[in-house]
Design a protein around this motif. Sequence first.
Motif, mmCIF file in Angstrom:
data_model
loop_
_atom_site.group_PDB
_atom_site.id
_atom_site.type_symbol
_atom_site.label_atom_id
_atom_site.label_comp_id
_atom_site.label_asym_id
_atom_site.label_seq_id
_atom_site.Cartn_x
_atom_site.Cartn_y
_atom_site.Cartn_z
ATOM 1 N N LEU A 92 0.824 -1.213 0.000
ATOM 2 C CA LEU A 92 0.000 0.000 0.000
ATOM 3 C C LEU A 92 0.859 1.265 0.000
ATOM 4 C CD1 LEU A 92 -2.908 1.246 0.326
ATOM 5 C CD2 LEU A 92 -2.410 1.324 2.776
ATOM 6 N N TYR A 93 2.027 1.200 0.657
ATOM 7 C CA TYR A 93 2.899 2.382 0.663
ATOM 8 C C TYR A 93 3.263 2.760 -0.772
ATOM 9 C CZ TYR A 93 3.913 1.419 5.667
ATOM 10 O OH TYR A 93 3.841 1.202 7.018
ATOM 11 N N ASP A 94 3.618 1.746 -1.564
ATOM 12 C CA ASP A 94 4.005 2.023 -2.959
ATOM 13 C C ASP A 94 2.832 2.597 -3.740
ATOM 14 O OD1 ASP A 94 6.294 0.784 -2.189
ATOM 15 O OD2 ASP A 94 6.420 -0.578 -3.896
ATOM 16 N N THR A 95 1.638 2.031 -3.512
ATOM 17 C CA THR A 95 0.449 2.524 -4.222
ATOM 18 C C THR A 95 0.284 4.020 -3.939
ATOM 19 O OG1 THR A 95 -0.572 0.380 -3.766
ATOM 20 C CG2 THR A 95 -2.022 2.107 -4.566
ATOM 21 N N CYS A 96 0.411 4.393 -2.679
ATOM 22 C CA CYS A 96 0.204 5.794 -2.294
ATOM 23 C C CYS A 96 1.314 6.693 -2.854
ATOM 24 C CB CYS A 96 0.135 5.920 -0.770
ATOM 25 S SG CYS A 96 -1.358 5.162 -0.113
ATOM 26 N N SER A 110 -6.860 3.753 -7.093
ATOM 27 C CA SER A 110 -8.033 2.909 -7.379
ATOM 28 C C SER A 110 -7.816 1.517 -6.781
ATOM 29 C CB SER A 110 -8.216 2.789 -8.892
ATOM 30 O OG SER A 110 -7.132 2.055 -9.425
ATOM 31 N N ARG A 111 -8.902 0.757 -6.750
ATOM 32 C CA ARG A 111 -8.790 -0.631 -6.270
ATOM 33 C C ARG A 111 -7.813 -1.410 -7.150
ATOM 34 N NH1 ARG A 111 -13.213 -1.373 -2.920
ATOM 35 N NH2 ARG A 111 -13.985 0.724 -2.684
ATOM 36 N N LYS A 112 -7.876 -1.099 -8.459
ATOM 37 C CA LYS A 112 -6.987 -1.787 -9.400
ATOM 38 C C LYS A 112 -5.515 -1.474 -9.060
ATOM 39 C CE LYS A 112 -6.408 -2.236 -14.367
ATOM 40 N NZ LYS A 112 -5.569 -1.195 -14.936
ATOM 41 N N ILE A 160 -5.187 4.297 4.686
ATOM 42 C CA ILE A 160 -6.502 3.704 4.390
ATOM 43 C C ILE A 160 -7.630 4.584 4.966
ATOM 44 C CG2 ILE A 160 -8.013 1.762 5.059
ATOM 45 C CD1 ILE A 160 -6.253 1.074 2.696
ATOM 46 N N ALA A 161 -7.419 5.111 6.174
ATOM 47 C CA ALA A 161 -8.433 5.976 6.789
ATOM 48 C C ALA A 161 -8.653 7.214 5.922
ATOM 49 C CB ALA A 161 -7.988 6.373 8.190
ATOM 50 N N CYS A 162 -7.563 7.732 5.386
ATOM 51 C CA CYS A 162 -7.617 8.895 4.508
ATOM 52 C C CYS A 162 -8.471 8.576 3.268
ATOM 53 C CB CYS A 162 -6.177 9.178 4.100
ATOM 54 S SG CYS A 162 -5.812 10.838 3.786
ATOM 55 N N LEU A 173 -8.653 -2.972 0.686
ATOM 56 C CA LEU A 173 -7.931 -4.176 1.140
ATOM 57 C C LEU A 173 -8.875 -5.140 1.861
ATOM 58 C CD1 LEU A 173 -4.712 -2.435 2.530
ATOM 59 C CD2 LEU A 173 -4.925 -3.713 0.382
ATOM 60 N N TYR A 174 -10.010 -4.629 2.294
ATOM 61 C CA TYR A 174 -11.042 -5.485 2.901
ATOM 62 C C TYR A 174 -11.986 -5.992 1.810
ATOM 63 C CZ TYR A 174 -14.936 -6.955 5.861
ATOM 64 O OH TYR A 174 -15.929 -7.685 6.466
ATOM 65 N N GLU A 175 -12.404 -5.058 0.951
ATOM 66 C CA GLU A 175 -13.399 -5.424 -0.067
ATOM 67 C C GLU A 175 -12.842 -6.389 -1.109
ATOM 68 O OE1 GLU A 175 -17.063 -2.601 -0.666
ATOM 69 O OE2 GLU A 175 -15.435 -2.117 -2.026
ATOM 70 N N GLU A 176 -11.581 -6.229 -1.445
ATOM 71 C CA GLU A 176 -10.984 -7.082 -2.493
ATOM 72 C C GLU A 176 -10.191 -8.244 -1.872
ATOM 73 O OE1 GLU A 176 -11.788 -6.301 -5.536
ATOM 74 O OE2 GLU A 176 -12.675 -4.372 -4.993
#
Length: 404
Positions: A92-96, A110-112, A160-162, A173-176
Amino acid sequence: LEKKEISIANRKRKIAPLKIGPDTPTRIVVNIGLGANQKTTLKDIEIEMEKAKVAVKKGADIIADLSISKDVGLLRKRLLKELDVPISTVPLYDTCIETLKKGKKIFDFSRKDVIETIREHAEEGVDIITLHSALTKELLQLVKKDERVIPIPSRGGAFIACFMNRRHEENPLYEEFDDILEILREHRVTLSLGSALRPGSVADGFDSVYLREIMVQGELVRRARKKNVPTIVEGVGHMSIGVIPICIQIIKQICQNVPIRPMPISTDVGIGNDHVSGAIASAMAATYGADIICSITRCEHLGFPRVEDIAESVSAYKIAAHIADIAKNNDLAIDRQMSIARSKRKWREMWRLALDGEFACKLQKKLSNSVEEKSYCSMCGPLCALKLVAGENGTRRSKNRDDL
Ligand code: SF4
């Protein structure tokens, strides 16, 4: 529930899988990584590599790359190539970071994007992936109503809260989660279920908000186990040392006795020496069933650690792990051998048996000149209690302690 052994190694890595189970010693994970404000240079990467190598030399079992620099992936690739221990990351760090690099806001992924980053890490060979999947929208509402001193102490949890706050959507990360499990299973990656809501202040302690997150982690553990994805649960955080055993027992019960990777610390005023506060709390956590303890340095809550801070911290956590293993297994063999060597002042034998013999040896050489030749150290000199009791007082040699 019976504890099952898990074996950690990505399908792609040519390393001996790290086993964690009822008969394995307490393991140590060490965090390194490039910081956010750096313009990453080759020297920065070399320094982080040095930290990782020193940590492994001192006894780390897992290296966690928590990089948040703009050059995502550079350090990770080196770690995977040059180290033969499992590497843990937080995709997730990389995604952000990639999102910010595109000139967008941190929550504009995005989720993707999330799934593709996880796939990239898994394909590269990452052995353990941390996912903050248990922070749901519902839990975030509870946090907002709560009066915690530190609402969310975790970096991944804050990202994630953001996302959920600004987008009014569920945690991807919960939904997928089920789709992500498929990727982890395919590449034999171990899931480390992150904890966004572990307490970040001893004053918050083991509260109902954190308990609710553990219950979501429990649900996710069941889903991961159904898909045969080896799973670890993160958590614990800042709490009074007396509460740690209860917290560990609750996590074990709710999360099907999977391995626990806690980050405990039992006072907030040891700042500047948090490796000590953390190691003491970790010894307690491991004694009561935690499997992997996460070393923090004296720089925790203050700044970026140096190589020497990492080395010092791993040594402290090696002691914490060993203390817990003695308590768990009542195996005193090595400690007994050390005491025998000490009673005879067999220094070389003591360095061999010590958890950090190299350090002990260097220290003693500084304190006592050419001590290896001597039958006492500089503390009591010729009045060495051990020597006197053994009857080696230089004027007579007694085999009988009653002669003293
Ligand atoms: S000199 Fe004192 S501190 Fe040193 S080994 Fe002897 S008893 Fe121990």
